[in-house]
Design a protein around this motif. Structure first.
Motif: not given
Length: 267
Positions: A63, A66, A69, A81, A84-85, A87-90, A105, A265
């Motif tokens: 990961v 960003s 993040a 990290r 960041e995960v 952020l990707r999931e929400s 979510k 986000k």
């Protein structure tokens, strides 16, 4: 709802990526005092075990955080990290406290978009299943095809609640039963008709299951509930409401109408 029901722990052993979750659950049920899955039973499966079997685990070394993040990680004392995960999931980040981001979510409000680093292999985190309702439906179909029984399935998670310590269970995926039952029209103890009361049956069953699943090294990623008297059918899914209709989020929107108008986000 029946006046009695039994809850059985299903000891599957450690679940790994690619495992046949239906086979693991059925074998554990066969070995449990319930002696297998029967018509009318409800099988509840922990989201982390299911997501692991479905290959959802993320290796943190892969990961790259960003800028967003990194900003959130610095502001809320979170490993970049993991931020960041999350952020990707929400669907949206609406706030946070030290160690956690508060996110929206799939129509619900939850910490870190459900990304879990407990009960995950070293150096990895496990997001929620990509499609909990679809996973519940597939597991229900597999049980019916392999055992010839009509059972319900709930995918469950543990959540905190506003202004309360500790976690309790919540259903995030459902197949074969109504997760929320409308009690409107029934009478209370004094004969008054209920108008808006809805009973979160799925969440109540999830909390009962959590007592056996635990949060540590119990190795009980699934539970079987028998004797509820709940009718099995083709119902699926977990009903949700708009943020503006939620008591907690509605109050936040009233205080700050722009809270959900920001692009992307962000907080």
């Amino acid at each position: 709802m029946s006046e009695w029901f039994c809850v059985y722990a299903l000891h599957t052993g450690l679940i790994s990526e690619g495992d046949d979750i239906a086979a693991a659950v059925l074998a554990a049920a066969d070995a449990a005092p319930c002696a297998g899955v029967a018509d009318g039973d409800i099988v509840l499966v922990a989201e982390s075990a299911l997501a692991t079997a479905e290959g959802r685990a993320v290796r943190l070394d892969d990961v790259v955080p960003s800028e967003e993040a990194l900003r959130l990680a610095d502001r809320h004392a979170i490993e970049p990290r993991i931020a960041e995960v999350v952020l990707r999931e929400s669907d949206r980040v609406v706030g946070g406290i030290p160690g956690y981001l508060l996110t929206l979510k799939n129509g619900t409000l939850l910490p870190n978009a459900g990304v879990d680093h407990s009960n995950a292999p070293e150096g990895m985190v496990v997001p929620l299943p990509a499609d909990p309702n679809g996973s519940a439906a597939r597991l229900r179909t597999a049980i019916r095809e392999r055992r010839g029984v009509n059972a319900g399935v709930l995918i469950i998670d543990s959540r905190t609640h506003a202004m309360r310590l500790g976690c309790s269970g919540v259903a995030i995926g459902c197949a074969g039963l109504r997760a929320v039952v409308d009690e409107a029209g029934r009478s209370d103890l004094f004969g008054r008709k209920l108008e808006v009361t809805k009973r979160a049956v799925g969440d109540c069953l999830a909390s009962a299951a959590e007592l056996l699943m635990g949060e540590a090294d119990e190795c009980v990623p699934a539970v079987l509930v028998r004797g509820t008297g709940i009718e099995m059918g083709e119902e699926a899914g977990i009903p949700t409401i708009e943020a503006s209709a939620c008591l907690f989020m509605g109050a936040a929107l009233h205080a700050d109408p722009s809270a959900f108008d920001r692009e992307g986000k962000t907080e």
